[in-house]
Structures are given as C-alpha cells and as structure tokens.
Write a protein that holds these residues in place. Sequence first.
Motif, PDB file in Angstrom:
ATOM      1  N   ASP A  67       0.831  -1.209   0.000  1.00 47.24           N
ATOM      2  CA  ASP A  67       0.000   0.000   0.000  1.00 47.24           C
ATOM      3  C   ASP A  67       0.866   1.261   0.000  1.00 47.24           C
ATOM      4  OD1 ASP A  67      -2.327  -1.451  -0.032  1.00 47.24           O
ATOM      5  OD2 ASP A  67      -2.631  -1.375   2.138  1.00 47.24           O
ATOM      6  N   GLN A  68       1.941   1.251   0.786  1.00 48.70           N
ATOM      7  CA  GLN A  68       2.858   2.387   0.786  1.00 48.70           C
ATOM      8  C   GLN A  68       3.497   2.582  -0.590  1.00 48.70           C
ATOM      9  OE1 GLN A  68       5.379   1.135   4.210  1.00 48.70           O
ATOM     10  NE2 GLN A  68       4.912   3.148   5.045  1.00 48.70           N
ATOM     11  N   LEU A  69       3.860   1.463  -1.197  1.00 45.31           N
ATOM     12  CA  LEU A  69       4.477   1.530  -2.515  1.00 45.31           C
ATOM     13  C   LEU A  69       3.509   2.111  -3.546  1.00 45.31           C
ATOM     14  CD1 LEU A  69       6.763   0.889  -4.486  1.00 45.31           C
ATOM     15  CD2 LEU A  69       5.846  -1.426  -4.684  1.00 45.31           C
ATOM     16  N   LYS A  70       2.247   1.677  -3.473  1.00 44.96           N
ATOM     17  CA  LYS A  70       1.250   2.220  -4.397  1.00 44.96           C
ATOM     18  C   LYS A  70       1.095   3.722  -4.200  1.00 44.96           C
ATOM     19  CE  LYS A  70      -1.995  -0.959  -3.540  1.00 44.96           C
ATOM     20  NZ  LYS A  70      -3.287  -1.703  -3.614  1.00 44.96           N
ATOM     21  N   ASP A  71       1.099   4.146  -2.949  1.00 45.05           N
ATOM     22  CA  ASP A  71       0.904   5.557  -2.667  1.00 45.05           C
ATOM     23  C   ASP A  71       2.034   6.408  -3.255  1.00 45.05           C
ATOM     24  OD1 ASP A  71      -0.673   7.582  -1.288  1.00 45.05           O
ATOM     25  OD2 ASP A  71       1.078   7.816   0.006  1.00 45.05           O
ATOM     26  N   VAL A  72       3.271   6.001  -3.060  1.00 47.85           N
ATOM     27  CA  VAL A  72       4.383   6.779  -3.592  1.00 47.85           C
ATOM     28  C   VAL A  72       4.441   6.669  -5.114  1.00 47.85           C
ATOM     29  CG1 VAL A  72       6.177   4.987  -3.463  1.00 47.85           C
ATOM     30  CG2 VAL A  72       6.803   7.392  -3.199  1.00 47.85           C
ATOM     31  N   ARG A 123      12.473  23.834 -11.068  1.00 43.16           N
ATOM     32  CA  ARG A 123      12.997  23.738  -9.707  1.00 43.16           C
ATOM     33  C   ARG A 123      11.975  23.104  -8.773  1.00 43.16           C
ATOM     34  NH1 ARG A 123      15.766  29.752  -9.645  1.00 43.16           N
ATOM     35  NH2 ARG A 123      17.743  29.155 -10.643  1.00 43.16           N
ATOM     36  N   ASP A 124      10.703  23.439  -8.980  1.00 42.09           N
ATOM     37  CA  ASP A 124       9.640  22.847  -8.163  1.00 42.09           C
ATOM     38  C   ASP A 124       9.565  21.344  -8.384  1.00 42.09           C
ATOM     39  OD1 ASP A 124       7.312  22.965  -6.419  1.00 42.09           O
ATOM     40  OD2 ASP A 124       6.151  22.562  -8.230  1.00 42.09           O
ATOM     41  N   ILE A 125       9.655  20.931  -9.632  1.00 43.93           N
ATOM     42  CA  ILE A 125       9.623  19.499  -9.944  1.00 43.93           C
ATOM     43  C   ILE A 125      10.835  18.791  -9.350  1.00 43.93           C
ATOM     44  CG2 ILE A 125       9.816  17.834 -11.844  1.00 43.93           C
ATOM     45  CD1 ILE A 125       8.055  19.724 -13.502  1.00 43.93           C
ATOM     46  N   ALA A 126      12.018  19.436  -9.448  1.00 46.53           N
ATOM     47  CA  ALA A 126      13.230  18.841  -8.879  1.00 46.53           C
ATOM     48  C   ALA A 126      13.075  18.623  -7.382  1.00 46.53           C
ATOM     49  CB  ALA A 126      14.417  19.743  -9.174  1.00 46.53           C
ATOM     50  N   HIS A 127      12.474  19.599  -6.689  1.00 47.14           N
ATOM     51  CA  HIS A 127      12.251  19.467  -5.250  1.00 47.14           C
ATOM     52  C   HIS A 127      11.318  18.287  -4.950  1.00 47.14           C
ATOM     53  CE1 HIS A 127      11.725  20.682  -1.070  1.00 47.14           C
ATOM     54  NE2 HIS A 127      10.408  20.648  -1.262  1.00 47.14           N
ATOM     55  N   LYS A 128      10.265  18.130  -5.734  1.00 52.02           N
ATOM     56  CA  LYS A 128       9.327  17.027  -5.523  1.00 52.02           C
ATOM     57  C   LYS A 128       9.994  15.677  -5.751  1.00 52.02           C
ATOM     58  CE  LYS A 128       5.194  19.668  -6.789  1.00 52.02           C
ATOM     59  NZ  LYS A 128       4.093  19.823  -7.792  1.00 52.02           N
ATOM     60  N   ILE A 129      10.840  15.594  -6.779  1.00 51.10           N
ATOM     61  CA  ILE A 129      11.513  14.331  -7.090  1.00 51.10           C
ATOM     62  C   ILE A 129      12.447  13.928  -5.949  1.00 51.10           C
ATOM     63  CG2 ILE A 129      13.252  13.288  -8.595  1.00 51.10           C
ATOM     64  CD1 ILE A 129      11.921  14.707 -10.927  1.00 51.10           C
ATOM     65  N   ASN A 133      12.203  10.557  -3.678  1.00 50.03           N
ATOM     66  CA  ASN A 133      13.328   9.638  -3.534  1.00 50.03           C
ATOM     67  C   ASN A 133      13.564   9.271  -2.073  1.00 50.03           C
ATOM     68  OD1 ASN A 133      14.771   8.324  -5.529  1.00 50.03           O
ATOM     69  ND2 ASN A 133      15.763  10.196  -6.249  1.00 50.03           N
ATOM     70  N   GLU A 134      13.359  10.223  -1.179  1.00 52.41           N
ATOM     71  CA  GLU A 134      13.501   9.936   0.248  1.00 52.41           C
ATOM     72  C   GLU A 134      12.458   8.918   0.698  1.00 52.41           C
ATOM     73  OE1 GLU A 134      13.320  13.627   2.313  1.00 52.41           O
ATOM     74  OE2 GLU A 134      15.139  14.444   1.382  1.00 52.41           O
ATOM     75  N   ARG A 135      11.255   9.073   0.202  1.00 52.34           N
ATOM     76  CA  ARG A 135      10.197   8.113   0.562  1.00 52.34           C
ATOM     77  C   ARG A 135      10.473   6.728  -0.001  1.00 52.34           C
ATOM     78  NH1 ARG A 135       4.779  10.858  -1.386  1.00 52.34           N
ATOM     79  NH2 ARG A 135       3.939   8.829  -0.707  1.00 52.34           N
TER      80      ARG A 135
END
Length: 957
Positions: A67-72, A123-129, A133-135
């Motif tokens: 479920d966590q994997l699906k969410d991310v 830059r916004d997209i880079a921050h989201k990526i 990656n941390e998740r």
Amino acid sequence: MADALVSIVLEQLSSIVFQEVGQEVRLVVGVDNEVEKLASNFRAIQAVFADAEERQLKDQLVKHWLDQLKDVSYDMDDVLDEWGTSIAKSKMKVNEHPRKTAKKVCSFVIFSCFRFREVGLRRDIAHKIRGLNERIDKIVVEKDSFHFKLFEVGIKQFEHQKTTSVIDATEVKGREKDKDGVMEMLLSERSQGPALRTISLVGMGGIGKTTLAKLVYNDRKVETHFDKRIWVCVSDPFNEITIAKAILEALKGSALDLNELQTLLESIRSLIGGKKFLLVLDDVWNEDSTKWEQLKDSLKCGLPGSRILVTTRKKNVTSSMGSSPIDILELGLLSTEECWSLFSQFACLEKTSKEYDNLEDIGRQIAAKCKGLPLAAKSLGSLLRFKSRIEEWESVLKSHVWETEEAESKILAPLWLSYNDLPSDMRPCFSYCAVFPKDFRFNRDTLIKLWMAQGFLRETQNKKMEVRGCEYFEALAARSFFQDFEKNKDDGSIYACKMHDMVHDFAQNLTKNECFSVDIDGVSESKIDSFSRDARHSMVVFRNYRSYSFPATIHSLKKLRSLIVDGYPLSMNAALPNLIANLSCLRTLRLSKCGIEEVPSNIGKLIHLRHVDLSKNEIRELPKEMCALYNMLTLVVSGCEKLERLPDNIERLVKLRHLSVANDWDDTWFVKMRGVEGLSSLRELDEFHVSGSGEESNVGDLRNLNHLQGYLRIRWLGDVKDPDEVKKAELHNKKHLTHLYLWFNSRTDRRIIRDDKVLEALEPPPNIYSLGIYYYQEVILFRVFPGWINKLRVVELRYWGEIENLPPLGKLPSLEKLTIGWMGCVGRVGREFLGLRVDSDISIGEMTSSSNTIIAFPKLKSLSFWSMEKWEEWEGGNEDKTNISISTIIIPSLRYLNIRDCPKLKALPDYVLQSTTLKQLAIGGSFILEEQYLKAGGEGWPNASHTPIIKKTIYGD
C-alpha cells in the motif's frame, strides 16, 4: 495495481529524461542523478513483486508495504506527468514564438518571460523528485527486511490447488440440468465430427466446473460406457511431460522413470489403443494450441466415442483445446433457492430446529448475497456452521466478503489465480472497476476511455489505445471477470456487461484504500469520512432525484484521480469552484446530469485532466481556459441543450481523441464548432454542425480529421450553397468511418441549390456500410453515389417531406437493413422502389450470370416503415408483363417486417404475403392491415407456416 503503477513510472522515467526543450529550459542541475536513483529503486522493487503479492494474502505487514508503494507510485506518476506536460507545452511555446528577425523584440520578451516561468517550474519538480526519492528509499530498506524471493518480471508464482476426482455427490446442489447436458455430450455417438471430441466447461472461479466434472466422471453410466477413465489436474504452467506422466500413471499405476516425451506418448498409445476412454483435464489455463497438439495426436488411437473433458476459466482455452461451439458449456449461477439449499446444508448442519427457525431469514439473506456462486455459499455456510447467535450471522451479512474470517482465503483465493494470470498491464484495468458500485452496468466504450484517462493503455505505433482497450475488455470477459453480456445484434460484440458481486468484492479487496463508491442518502458525510485521505478514485451515487446536495467532504480527498457522479444531485454550481480548486490530481471528471450552469475557469489548472464528461447539464458555454488542458483525451458535452458554442481555441487540445456533442432529443439544437480543424488526433466526433458561415464551422473543417472512426453525423444549420466548400471535407480520406448520417436543414424553399450537388461533392468514405439521410429533397440519390452502392448494408431515410417516389433501393446488392420513415408525400410504393424499372439509367437489379433473373433486395433481412401518413398502395413486383423473358425474385432473405403508423395502407404486396422466409411481422397504427389480419384469422396472412410471430404493436415497442 502496484506492479502496473511501477511499470508506468519506469516507462515515464526512461522516456522523459531524454526529452529536452532547449538550452534555456534544461533540467535543474542534479535532477538526472535523482531520476536514475529512482529508476534503480523501482527496478529493484519490481523484481520482488511476485513474492510480495502472494505473501500479502496472509501477511498484513507485506500488504501495508505494498500500500505504501502504491501511494508513492501514484505521487511519482503525478510529478512525472507534470514534468512531461511542461516539456510538451514548452515545445509548443517555442514553435509558436520562434526567434525570427521579424518581430524580434516582441518574441524576445515573450520568450524570456516564458523561460523564467519554466525555470521556476523545473525547480519545483526537482524538489518534488528529491522528496519522493527519500520516501522510496525507506520503502526499499523495508523491502529488504521481508527477505522477498527474486523472480523475473512477469513470472507467475501463485500456487494452484491440485484436484482429484473424489466427490460426495450429496453435497452438490442445482447442477442436474448441466449434468444431463454434459452426459449427453459424453455418451452420444454422433456420426459426424471428429472421432475424439473435446468438451469444455467454462466459467469463473468457484462456479462449480470441477464439481460438475467430478459428478459426470463418477456417474455409473460413464463408468460402464468407457473402458478407461483418467483424471489429470493440469493447472499452470501447461507441461506436456508432466501431463503425459499423470496420464500414464493413471493408466498403469506408475510412470517409472520415463522423462522423454516421445517414450511417454508411445506408452500411452499402447495402453489406450483400441479402447474407449474419458480423459478429464481439470483447470486448464494454456491458450497455446501448439503445446497441446502432440499430446492430443497421441490420444487419437482410442476407439471412436472417446472423449476429452476440459474445465477452464478462459473462453479462449476452449478453441486452443479443439472444442467446437456445440461442445462448450458455459456454467451459469445457481438460483436463489439452490444457493440457499447449498448454504443451509453446511451452515445449519449442527443446528436445532429452534435455532434453524431463528436463523433462516437472515441465512437466506446471506445466501442471496452469494449471488448464485456455489463456492461462496459453501464457504460462508461452513464459516457459520458452529455459530448460533444472530449477532454472529448479522456480522457476516453486513461485512464485505474479505472481512469475514476464513472466507477470504476460501472465496477470494481462487480469484487471485485468475487475477495473477492476467498480464501486468491488464490488471489495473480490472482493479479500476472497483470504483463502481455493485451491479453496475459497464458500457465497454466508456470504460475503455476511463482506462485511457488513467494511463492504463499504452499506445504503440502499431496498436492504438482504443484497440488495446477493446482487447483488454474482451480478455477480461473471456476470463469470466464480467457477466450478463449485452451483445451487438449485427456482429455479436459485447457492448455492455456487469460484474459478479464476488468478483467485485475481490476488486475492492485489491483497491481497499484506493477506490470507493458511496450512495448519498443523508448520512453520506460520515461515510466519506471513513475512507482514506489517500483515496484515488471515487464514485458518488445519488439514488433520489434532486434530494441531496453534493457532499463537501469530497473536497478533502485531495489525491483523487477519478471523480464520477451518477444520478441527479442538487445543483453543484456553488460547490464546483472549490471542488476543482482542491482536486488538482484529477484525471477523470464525470459530472453528468448535475444541473451545472457554468464551468469555472479554474478548471484550466487541472493539468492532469484527460477525461471530462459534462453531458446533460445547463451549460451555455465552456471557458476558454479549458483549452489549456493539454492532456485532454475525451470531452463529452452531449445533451447540453443550452450550449451554444465550443471555445474558439479548442484546436489547442492537440491530444483530444473523443469529442461528443450530440443531442438526440432536439433536432433544432446547434452548437458552433469553430477550430475543430486543428483536432487532428480525433478518433470520435459523433456530430459535426455546419453553420454555413465563413466565421463559424464549415464542412471543410473536417479535412484534417482522417483518424475519425465509427459513427459521424453531419448537420447543416442553413442552406448548403457551396459544393466546393463541401468537397474540402475530403471524406474519401476517412477510411475508418463506417456509419455516416447526413442531416440537411428542414426547409420548403425550393429556390436553393439542389442537394444532389452537395452529395456528389462529399466524396464518400471508402468503407461506409451504414448510411442515414434526413430532410433530403431529391430522389436521384444513387445516381449521385454509385461508389456507395455495393457496400451499403444499413440504410435509413427519414423526413423527405417533398418526395413522392422512393429511390430504387432494391438495387443495393449488400443491403441487409432498411428503415424508411416520415415521408409525408409518398402515397405509392411500386416497382421503382424495387429497382425494376427497365428505363433506369443504372443497371437493373441484381442479374444472375446463369439466367435472365433479377433479384431485388437480394440480402435484405429487416425492413421497417414508420409514419407514412399518405401511403395507400404497396404494389407487388410482377405487374409489368412487357418483358416475359426476365423473371424477378423479390426480397428472398426477408426475416423481419415492421410497419408503424401507416393508417391508409390498404394491403401488403404478394411478395410479402407469399414469403417463406419471414419470421416476424409487427404492425401498429395501421388500422386497415390490422382489420385484414383479424378477418383472415391470421390464416395465410402472410404465409402462416413460415411466419411464427405476427403481432400488433404499439408505438415504441
């Protein structure tokens, strides 16, 4: 659905990183490393999916991890979609504002502003990526703690339960008729057909295929009829050597140490040669006939009358195993009473008569909940065998199947096998069905468009999304995931279906925190609060007409990708702006029949939106901001009777594939459609409105729409005065169109250009087989369209108000269905209608090559006349005796004749009265004919021995 999501993300990652717009909008430094890290993590996860999915059935921690994997994965898909959309729009902007010498300063300013916005977005997209990656790092670390087994992608690991031929026949309920049918196929000595017949039992998991096979296998008549009986559980994968060993072991008691297929088959041949045998192959999944051929060939040495009995969940298996259509039995569900009998046999076995009386009513409700599925009735009955309190039985009644103890592994486990057999990219298409309520009627084409909107259908150069969607739908139907099929009468294709409740429960179990449907009944807010804030797909159903407002709680489900509203809520005009502002992840928005008067301009910010259905609302216009929805694939505004025009810049929807604007209830309704010529990706345009004005939509705007397929209706608002403009439509290039309907403006002014010039200029599509023409004013139709004559199979002609004589339709050699209606001036139908006029400048009828015989309407099966108020005479075809050397045959294939509201028609012609092929005659509102029929007592009117159904009907039957 997680494996499919990971595959989608990996595909996006592998393609998007290679796209560049130009030096000014390159990726933010370091993002490429983040992307590679993401791809590496997702590939590592993909390798353990098979084991993870199997273990989630028994391990809640594994299920939580998935479920966590699906969410991310969902969140990653949103970010990548935002990124890809940005790149595509950047390319469009660069093309729109090239840096040329002319207008240099203006272009520079526009481009500089654009570049500044794009850098900020990157830059916004880079921050989201980086955040994603941390998740995903945490998920990968947790993955290692489970010690999953590594399997190749696509390898199926679910264990199939082995079956034997042993059965207690007293436990079987409701299969008497099916058993008799299979026994007949097994024991009959049919003179024609192959000596070795293969009989197939088909149905969904748990419906009782194996049980029925056991019943006939152990029947005394079968035991004595066959010299040898062999039972083999095949399962998956299909292994010839394993099956051959099982057969040999059943025949001989041992397969010794034989491992070569050749040796095994020779041994089998020696043991069954000259004997009549029955071989049961239970639970077959293999669709590759080549894997079965050698084994089957070795079995042909048995005596005539030998049989192979196959059980399978997949319809395609029956043909690969060699079953003819008459040797296939598709098992149906048990009746309500049979289901109760089976359920009570297990649930009430230990109950006293008092306990039985107390529990019978609720027990019948539980049995009804099984919807005729034997496995469910047996499993739930066994679950309640040692429970005697009403509260315990009520808990089972109110629970979902997967929430009942023990039942999940017994009822849903067989469905896991069917699900696991699906290709990974087909699984989310099945799982998505969980968003709809039970007993929902799925329309095939609509469901496919919803799959498209969610990115489930990947397009290739050789296979378009719509084609792939049809293949997936048919595959799910063939695997018994769908039922209650509604089929097209012409080609037998499925256009609608339903899903069994247990299959629906299984789909909901797969998507427990992702999909939900809710009925609005006054307590909807509390219901919605119980759903996960991470829900992705929702359907809101209003059961009562305009009784409840739209629940504001939906606004809090900010990750929704699908919002589907069904029913008639109170007007959503006040709620809609906030709804759109909060649900920024939407890909599907279906708000049909919601009383919407205005679409908020902020809808243009829903950059992921691909499917919008605003049909049957009170909308007058669509905001121009909708044309910023670069990813839009489907737009439905049909039935919006107040809609006056589409946005002028609609050509910016460059990906739009399906546009529906038709209004079948109002012939006068007209929507201006300027800019449609830029929608070169369109596959579906149900109706195109021609204004005739140079400032609005002209028929020539269809020129670039060469991907159009299926159905198209062209309607003219004003007079058609320019055949040259009509010619610009280039219909002859639209080879995928099969149904064309031409709707001319209703008028009485005869001082305009003749319609035949317009028809001639249209240059018909090459593959049209269904043609409708409305409000036409000239009878020389097929002098204009000689190229259409040989292919037309369906013709509909209506509202030819000034026409007194019907065109020579009998000349159409392929015509199978003809409907003629509302011809207010036609008083007589004669030889000219049949195409038998010898002075015609077109070839007369369908002349056979071997004799002087003319066949009028050689293939016509269905003929209908509607509302012909002045029609009195319908002449036969043999009155002309001027040329006795030519004989005529008229409508030799007619099956159905329908005559409605023709009050003055005096009699039917001789070729109808004497027809030996007519199967059904329906007459309504044609009083003279009805009186004739009553006086004749039906005898010989028409040929009673060949027309079993003659009925008086009412309008609308």
